[in-house]
Scaffold this active site. Structure first.
Site, PDB file in Angstrom:
ATOM      1  CE  LYS A  45      -4.411   0.785   2.787  1.00 29.33           C
ATOM      2  NZ  LYS A  45      -4.932   0.234   4.299  1.00 29.33           N
TER       3      LYS A  45
HETATM    4  C1  E4P Z   1      -8.359   1.722   3.749  1.00 32.33           C
HETATM    5  O1  E4P Z   1      -7.431   0.652   3.452  1.00 32.33           O
HETATM    6  C2  E4P Z   1      -8.051   1.964   5.082  1.00 32.33           C
HETATM    7  O2  E4P Z   1      -7.170   1.023   6.097  1.00 32.33           O
HETATM    8  C3  E4P Z   1      -9.145   2.202   6.181  1.00 32.33           C
HETATM    9  O3  E4P Z   1     -10.398   1.407   5.248  1.00 32.33           O
HETATM   10  C4  E4P Z   1      -9.343   4.098   6.573  1.00 32.33           C
HETATM   11  O4  E4P Z   1     -10.566   3.684   6.950  1.00 32.33           O
HETATM   12  P1  E4P Z   1     -11.030   4.992   8.121  1.00 32.33           P
HETATM   13  O5  E4P Z   1     -10.903   6.258   7.114  1.00 32.33           O
HETATM   14  O6  E4P Z   1     -12.181   4.845   8.707  1.00 32.33           O
HETATM   15  O7  E4P Z   1      -9.973   5.653   8.942  1.00 32.33           O
END
Ligand code: E4P
Length: 217
Positions: free
Chosen positions: A83
């Protein structure tokens, strides 16, 4: 639509993987911090439990650092998707890792043109953050719809991985909008099963069945 779990909690992941309906897992540095676990150990455990893409986020912010971290993370398991953030260095590292055959999930996407850049950089997944846009009084779902249109217009194969999901309604609208995958907090995943009419209907059926005095087995 593929359903991923957005968590680094191996207990939650194990329990949900047992449903047979989990297609992958996404983690991020905040979720790893919340787990209190060593990153590489928890990733290896997740990979042993879920046979699908497991996103592991690099924390370097420069190209060389992202490349080095991405290569190291990718060695943990063949299912790791590295990522990387939607920055110039992140997309440059996305191109390099993708060319090496490592799947990349480009994260922190908040606009359709950012998603266009990620697709051009060869991303396997783009993660538009719906909930955080909604939190800021913008329309997260519109972002999913616009990315879908752009990717379809040009035949990009990058998969739309709807992220920052807060509710069952988000999941429903993502599926209608044609997101390829959605990553769900464990509580939202569990809520997908629920409907009060299912519970009430089951209770009535069982009561009537009992009154027959029969058994199937
Ligand atoms: C995506 O890969 C992130 O890990 C996640 O969906 C972020 O979500 P949040 O806005 O609830 O922290």
């Amino acid at each position: 639509m593929l359903l991923f779990i957005d968590s680094a909690d191996i207990g939650d992941i194990r329990a949900l993987a047992d449903t047979g309906l989990v297609d992958g897992v996404t983690t991020n540095p905040s979720l790893v911090a919340k787990s209190g676990r060593k990153f590489e150990e928890v990733l290896a455990e997740i990979c042993a439990v879920v046979d699908g893409p497991i996103s592991a986020e690099a924390v370097a912010t420069d190209y060389d650092g992202m490349l080095a971290e991405g290569r190291k993370l990718a060695k943990i398991h063949e299912n790791i998707a590295v990522k990387l953030p939607l920055t110039p260095d992140g997309l440059k590292a996305c191109l390099a890792l993708s060319e090496e055959g490592t799947p990349v999930n480009v994260t922190l996407c908040f606009s359709p043109v950012q998603a266009l850049l990620a697709a051009k950089a060869g991303a396997t997944f783009i993660s538009p953050f719906i909930g955080r846009l909604d939190d800021g009084a913008q329309d997260g779902m519109e972002l999913i719809r616009e990315i879908r249109t752009i990717y379809d217009n040009y035949g990009f194969e990058t998969q739309i991985l709807a992220a920052s999901i807060r509710s069952v309604t988000h999941v429903r609208l993502c599926a209608i909008a044609g997101a390829d995958c959605a990553t769900l907090p464990p509580a939202v995943f569990k809520s997908l099963y629920k409907h009060p009419l299912t519970d009430a209907g089951l209770e009535a059926f069982l009561k009537d069945w009992k009154s027959t005095g029969q058994s199937i087995l």
